[in-house]
Structure formats: structure tokens, C-alpha cells
Scaffold this active site. Structure first.
Site, PDB file in Angstrom:
ATOM      1  NE  ARG A  10      43.527  38.023  38.128  1.00 40.32           N
ATOM      2  CZ  ARG A  10      44.707  38.067  38.712  1.00 40.32           C
ATOM      3  NH1 ARG A  10      45.616  38.974  38.337  1.00 40.32           N
ATOM      4  NH2 ARG A  10      45.008  37.219  39.675  1.00 40.32           N
ATOM      5  CG  LEU A  11      41.811  33.280  30.240  1.00 40.86           C
ATOM      6  CD1 LEU A  11      40.949  33.264  28.972  1.00 40.86           C
ATOM      7  CD2 LEU A  11      43.273  33.378  29.831  1.00 40.86           C
ATOM      8  CG  ASP A 102      36.983  28.547  41.215  1.00 38.94           C
ATOM      9  OD1 ASP A 102      36.043  27.916  41.744  1.00 38.94           O
ATOM     10  OD2 ASP A 102      37.000  29.789  41.126  1.00 38.94           O
TER      11      ASP A 102
HETATM   12  N1  LIG Z   1      36.938  46.474  41.125  1.00 37.19           N
HETATM   13  C1  LIG Z   1      38.197  46.027  41.143  1.00 37.19           C
HETATM   14  N2  LIG Z   1      39.224  46.871  41.245  1.00 37.19           N
HETATM   15  C2  LIG Z   1      40.487  46.416  41.265  1.00 37.19           C
HETATM   16  N3  LIG Z   1      40.825  45.141  41.184  1.00 37.19           N
HETATM   17  C3  LIG Z   1      39.841  44.266  41.097  1.00 37.19           C
HETATM   18  C4  LIG Z   1      38.480  44.656  41.067  1.00 37.19           C
HETATM   19  N4  LIG Z   1      37.735  43.538  40.967  1.00 37.19           N
HETATM   20  C5  LIG Z   1      38.605  42.526  40.941  1.00 37.19           C
HETATM   21  N5  LIG Z   1      39.866  42.958  41.025  1.00 37.19           N
HETATM   22  C6  LIG Z   1      41.065  42.138  41.022  1.00 37.19           C
HETATM   23  O1  LIG Z   1      40.830  41.004  40.231  1.00 37.19           O
HETATM   24  C7  LIG Z   1      41.551  39.907  40.764  1.00 37.19           C
HETATM   25  C8  LIG Z   1      40.695  38.701  40.789  1.00 37.19           C
HETATM   26  O2  LIG Z   1      41.459  37.635  41.340  1.00 37.19           O
HETATM   27  P1  LIG Z   1      41.484  36.219  40.685  1.00 37.19           P
HETATM   28  O3  LIG Z   1      42.111  35.324  41.689  1.00 37.19           O
HETATM   29  O4  LIG Z   1      42.060  36.268  39.328  1.00 37.19           O
HETATM   30  O5  LIG Z   1      39.911  35.973  40.625  1.00 37.19           O
HETATM   31  P2  LIG Z   1      38.980  35.120  39.661  1.00 37.19           P
HETATM   32  O6  LIG Z   1      39.550  33.725  39.690  1.00 37.19           O
HETATM   33  O7  LIG Z   1      37.657  35.234  40.323  1.00 37.19           O
HETATM   34  O8  LIG Z   1      38.995  35.718  38.291  1.00 37.19           O
HETATM   35  C9  LIG Z   1      41.990  40.301  42.158  1.00 37.19           C
HETATM   36  O9  LIG Z   1      43.395  40.429  42.163  1.00 37.19           O
HETATM   37  C10 LIG Z   1      41.334  41.646  42.392  1.00 37.19           C
HETATM   38  O10 LIG Z   1      42.213  42.480  43.073  1.00 37.19           O
HETATM   39  C1  LIG Z   2      32.503  30.614  44.569  1.00 36.64           C
HETATM   40  C2  LIG Z   2      32.945  31.031  43.170  1.00 36.64           C
HETATM   41  C3  LIG Z   2      32.042  32.155  42.673  1.00 36.64           C
HETATM   42  C4  LIG Z   2      34.392  31.532  43.245  1.00 36.64           C
HETATM   43  O1  LIG Z   2      34.747  31.982  41.957  1.00 36.64           O
HETATM   44  P1  LIG Z   2      35.992  32.946  41.668  1.00 36.64           P
HETATM   45  O2  LIG Z   2      36.067  33.944  42.759  1.00 36.64           O
HETATM   46  O3  LIG Z   2      37.227  32.073  41.682  1.00 36.64           O
HETATM   47  O4  LIG Z   2      35.779  33.530  40.317  1.00 36.64           O
HETATM   48  C5  LIG Z   2      32.927  29.811  42.202  1.00 36.64           C
HETATM   49  O5  LIG Z   2      33.709  28.790  42.723  1.00 36.64           O
HETATM   50  C6  LIG Z   2      31.533  29.328  41.948  1.00 36.64           C
HETATM   51  O6  LIG Z   2      30.818  29.876  41.142  1.00 36.64           O
HETATM   52  N1  LIG Z   2      31.112  28.277  42.688  1.00 36.64           N
HETATM   53  C7  LIG Z   2      29.793  27.706  42.611  1.00 36.64           C
HETATM   54  C8  LIG Z   2      29.112  27.746  43.946  1.00 36.64           C
HETATM   55  C9  LIG Z   2      29.750  26.824  44.976  1.00 36.64           C
HETATM   56  O7  LIG Z   2      30.972  26.581  44.957  1.00 36.64           O
HETATM   57  O8  LIG Z   2      29.004  26.313  45.841  1.00 36.64           O
END
Ligand SMILES: Nc1ncnc2c1ncn2[C@@H]1O[C@H](COP(=O)(O)OP(=O)(O)O)[C@@H](O)[C@H]1O
Ligand SMILES: CC(C)(COP(=O)(O)O)[C@@H](O)C(=O)NCCC(=O)O
Ligand SMILES: [K+]
Length: 242
Positions: A10-11, A102
Site C-alpha cells: 500500500r501507499l 520503513d
Molecule cells: N492477499 C491479501 N488479502 C487481503 N489483504 C491483504 C492481502 N495482502 C495484503 N493485504 C493487506 O494489505 C495490508 C498491508 O499492510 P501495510 O501495513 O499497508 O503494508 P505495506 O507497508 O507492506 O504496504 C494489510 O492490512 C493486509 O491485510
Molecule cells: C522487510 C520489508 C520487506 C518490510 O516491508 P513492508 O512489509 O513494510 O512492505 C522492507 O523493510 C524491506 O524490504 N527491507 C529490506 C530488508 C531488510 O530490512 O533487511
């Protein structure tokens, strides 16, 4: 100011006023096309006329380049965060060329010199990081519950589960339940094990799946959805002074 967090799924964005109050925010799936998604948001951003854009991205150089091209059209200065293991607010033992920004910002947003802390980010990956009085000791990375389900789905013939809810860690007697409960237990069990090993660390959770996971943790958990934003604000505030 405009703050952007480009995660793997997500963004997220936050628009804040002069005194740091959030005036607008949202989270949207970007489907690996964050620049195109941003393009559709530019009208909204321009209406608030932010004077600076601070960005956390874990999407890699190619997508970051495309994001930069889109943001350039706004004529507002912008900067990506770079991880620094020697940062005044928090030193880190982790390889800072590898540490996801992040993760780092979530820690910066939470860090407290008077405490031992365990910061857990529940996004596309689940990350668990240990901080001892503002020193990052290191951490762990797990696939999220959804990524784990996808890997079972794609790596086996008889598991065709692609949806359902993660709501229990008791044993299942159907494939559907066994898959969801096993996956949830893998994350919950790991967090509970880390919490047993580090009894004096405050547990702090953030990210899209934090609430689902926190329910099953056998210690009080602080849920904070402001960590990354707080980390971004701390980072750019400090960099402005430097
Ligand atoms: N296959 C999926 N089905 C439903 N929800 C999903 C799926 N993959 C990811 N999500 C949702 O996407 C969100 C990703 O969380 P977020 O903290 O925004 O992650 P990121 O920083 O990695 O983008 C979570 O709330 C998760 O529940
Ligand atoms: C571990 C992560 C994939 C988490 O990403 P997110 O779930 O927030 O999208 C990200 O922080 C990343 O790509 N890190 C690089 C590898 C590391 O932190 O060692
Ligand atoms: K990845």
C-alpha cells in the site's frame, strides 16, 4: 507537509499543517504502480499546497525513479529517507545498506532512551526489531499471513485455499482452518517466544495487520498507527536543523 510511505502493498499518505496536525490521510493498494496512483492523487495534494514532501519507500530504485518523475511535476521539493546506522536518535547494529527504511522509521518513531522496546511492523512482511535504550540490536523478518497463504497455495496441489479469515490459533480440523490457524500461530508463536526471551521489552505493534495479530499475544501490546509518520517527522525535523 506531505508525507508518503510506499510499502510493498500500500501507499500511505498524510498531509499535515504548520503545527503538525494531520489534515488528510489515506492508504491505497498500489498494485506495483505507485507512480500512476500518485498521478491520480496530485490534484488532491495540490489543493493543500504542501511546501515539502518526505518519502519512505521500500520499492527499490526503478519504482522510486518513476515516483520521482511524477512528484517533480508538482514543483514541490521532495526527499527520500536514507537509513543511517549512526543516527543520533538511535544507533543500529544492523547493516544500514540493507535495513528497510520503513523498519528504521518505525523504530525512530517509537524510540525512547529510557526503555527497552520491541517494534513489530505487520505489513507485507512482518518485522520484529529489538531496541535497548536507543540501540537497535537487530531483528527478524517473516512473510505476512497473506504471503504465507499464497506460498502454500502456489506450492501445493491439495491446498487451494485463497481466502478466509485469520481469527484463531487453535488446531483446525479442516484444510481451511488448519491453514489459517497454522499461519497465524507461526507469527503469534514467534512473537510470544521473543517476548519470553526479552521480558523487559515493551511490545509495540504497527501496520495493516497489527490488530489481527495483537489479539493473540500473551502480553500487553501497544498498538500505534502513527509510528512511521512520527519517524518521518523526526527524521526531517532533525535533518532541517543539521
Ligand atoms: N492477499 C491479501 N488479502 C487481503 N489483504 C491483504 C492481502 N495482502 C495484503 N493485504 C493487506 O494489505 C495490508 C498491508 O499492510 P501495510 O501495513 O499497508 O503494508 P505495506 O507497508 O507492506 O504496504 C494489510 O492490512 C493486509 O491485510
Ligand atoms: C522487510 C520489508 C520487506 C518490510 O516491508 P513492508 O512489509 O513494510 O512492505 C522492507 O523493510 C524491506 O524490504 N527491507 C529490506 C530488508 C531488510 O530490512 O533487511
Ligand atoms: K520483498
Amino acid at each position: 507537509m506531505l508525507w508518503l510511505d510506499l510499502g510493498n502493498t500500500r501507499l500511505k499518505y498524510w498531509l499535515t499543517d504548520d503545527i503538525g496536525q494531520i489534515v488528510a490521510h489515506d492508504a491505497k493498494q498500489h498494485l506495483q504502480a505507485p507512480a500512476e496512483l500518485l498521478m491520480g492523487l496530485t490534484d488532491r495534494f495540490e489543493r493543500y499546497a504542501p511546501d515539502f514532501i518526505g518519502i519512505s519507500s521500500v520499492l527499490g530504485d526503478d519504482l522510486n525513479m518513476k515516483v520521482s518523475e511524477t512528484l517533480s511535476r508538482l514543483n514541490i521539493p521532495f526527499k527520500f529517507v536514507h537509513v543511517d546506522a549512526d543516527y543520533p536518535l538511535m544507533k543500529s547494529a544492523y547493516n544500514d545498506e540493507q535495513l528497510g527504511c520503513d523498519r528504521w522509521l518505525q523504530m525512530l518513531g517509537a524510540v525512547d532512551r529510557t526503555k527497552r522496546q520491541c517494534v513489530i511492523g505487520c505489513g507485507t512482511a512482518v518485522t520484529i526489531d529489538l531496541i535497548d535504550h536507543a540501540e537497535h540490536l537487530g531483528g527478524y523478518i517473516f512473510p505476512s499471513i497473506y504471503l504465507q497463504r499464497e506460498s502454500l497455495f502456489s506450492g501445493t496441489k491439495q491446498i487451494t485455499i485463497s481466502n478466509g479469515t485469520f481469527d484463531s490459533v487453535g488446531q483446525g480440523i479442516t484444510t481451511q482452518d488448519a491453514v489459517h490457524r497454522g499461519i497465524l500461530l507461526s507469527i503469534v508463536g514467534a512473537i510470544n517466544e521473543i517476548s519470553t526471551r526479552h521480558p523487559n521489552f515493551e511490545i509495540i505493534m504497527t501496520g495493516g495487520d497489527a490488530a489481527i495479530i495483537a489479539q493473540h499475544i500473551n502480553r500487553p501490546v501497544r498498538l500505534r498507527d502513527d509510528l512511521l509518520l512520527n519517524g518521518l517527522a523526526r527524521y526531517f525535523d532533525h535533518n532541517k536543523q543539521a
